[in-house]
Scaffold this active site. Structure first.
Site, PDB file in Angstrom:
ATOM      1  N   HIS A  45      31.783 -17.455  31.602  1.00  0.00           N
ATOM      2  CA  HIS A  45      32.672 -16.953  32.644  1.00  0.00           C
ATOM      3  C   HIS A  45      34.063 -17.562  32.519  1.00  0.00           C
ATOM      4  CE1 HIS A  45      32.582 -20.780  34.825  1.00  0.00           C
ATOM      5  NE2 HIS A  45      31.287 -20.807  34.561  1.00  0.00           N
ATOM      6  N   GLY A  46      35.043 -16.895  33.089  1.00  0.00           N
ATOM      7  CA  GLY A  46      36.398 -17.442  33.142  1.00  0.00           C
ATOM      8  C   GLY A  46      36.477 -18.629  34.089  1.00  0.00           C
TER       9      GLY A  46
ATOM     10  N   SER B 105      36.783 -20.933  37.088  1.00  0.00           N
ATOM     11  CA  SER B 105      36.521 -20.744  38.513  1.00  0.00           C
ATOM     12  C   SER B 105      37.308 -21.784  39.304  1.00  0.00           C
ATOM     13  CB  SER B 105      35.025 -20.896  38.805  1.00  0.00           C
ATOM     14  OG  SER B 105      34.646 -22.262  38.677  1.00  0.00           O
TER      15      SER B 105
ATOM     16  N   ARG C 280      31.323 -15.931  39.525  1.00  0.00           N
ATOM     17  CA  ARG C 280      32.218 -16.222  38.405  1.00  0.00           C
ATOM     18  C   ARG C 280      31.727 -15.550  37.121  1.00  0.00           C
ATOM     19  NH1 ARG C 280      29.522 -20.890  40.063  1.00  0.00           N
ATOM     20  NH2 ARG C 280      28.396 -22.070  38.463  1.00  0.00           N
TER      21      ARG C 280
ATOM     22  N   GLU D 176      23.648 -21.361  36.249  1.00  0.00           N
ATOM     23  CA  GLU D 176      23.871 -22.731  35.804  1.00  0.00           C
ATOM     24  C   GLU D 176      22.845 -23.639  36.482  1.00  0.00           C
ATOM     25  OE1 GLU D 176      24.562 -24.917  33.597  1.00  0.00           O
ATOM     26  OE2 GLU D 176      26.705 -24.508  33.436  1.00  0.00           O
TER      27      GLU D 176
END
Length: 195
Positions: A8-9, A11, A57, A81
């Site tokens: 993901h980018g 956060s 995210r 995660e």
């Protein structure tokens, strides 16, 4: 078949340098830009399926990366995660002050250290492995959008990384990139990392 792995980018949790895993921090403006960078790089590849962690995210990154493609993101909570337990939401300094040596153990031997009140790495590995097995059974070229921890465990599970690799500074999945795995029979090959 191919698996294309995207972290993901950035956060707001990354931006604030927090310990977090399952706490749901949204993408920052930079994170959305990084997701677009990954999407641009992915234009060179074809995939028919997209699975993503259901945390926003990763989910929002998957939506950006699959925009304009027939592959609609499918939520896969098994790709979340690690639950960091009592560390969730603490800054690195606050965590070190509160948990001292436990943070050192976590950083030096992540795969064998469970965060206080958090998820055991062995449990996380089992749930990620179950997701990978389902993807392999389907046999489709798939975009997988998730988190550094779960993506690292995919490489470990497929024999493309060793335990010693998981905390090397150059081994982290970077934002705005993709990695490609080629899987054929019992063989797995890391085609590219952080392209």
């Amino acid at each position: 078949m191919y698996l294309y792995l995207v972290r993901h980018g950035q956060s707001t949790g990354n931006q604030q340098q927090l310990f977090f895993g399952v706490r749901d921090y949204p993408l920052t403006d930079l994170g959305r830009e990084q997701a677009k960078q990954a999407a641009d790089k992915l234009r060179e590849v074809e995939f028919t399926r997209c699975v993503a962690s259901d945390l926003s995210r990763a989910w929002d990154t998957a939506r950006i990366c699959s925009e304009g493609r027939p592959a609609v993101p499918e939520a896969c909570p098994a790709l979340r995660e690690q639950d960091m337990g009592a560390l969730e939401g603490l800054t690195w300094d606050a965590a070190a002050a509160r948990f001292g040596g436990h943070i050192d153990a976590l950083l030096s031997d992540w795969l064998h250290t469970t965060p206080s009140e958090g998820e055991a790495p062995s449990h996380m590995l089992r749930r990620v492995a179950d997701c990978v097995d389902r993807l392999l059974d389907r046999g489709e070229d798939t975009l997988v959008v998730a988190h550094n921890g779960s993506l690292s465990l995919i490489l470990l599970y497929l024999g493309l990384a060793g335990e010693q690799d998981l905390l090397r500074p150059d081994w982290f999945f970077r934002h705005g990139c993709y990695s490609a795995l080629h899987l054929e029979g019992d063989r797995a090959e890391l085609v590219c990392f952080n392209r």
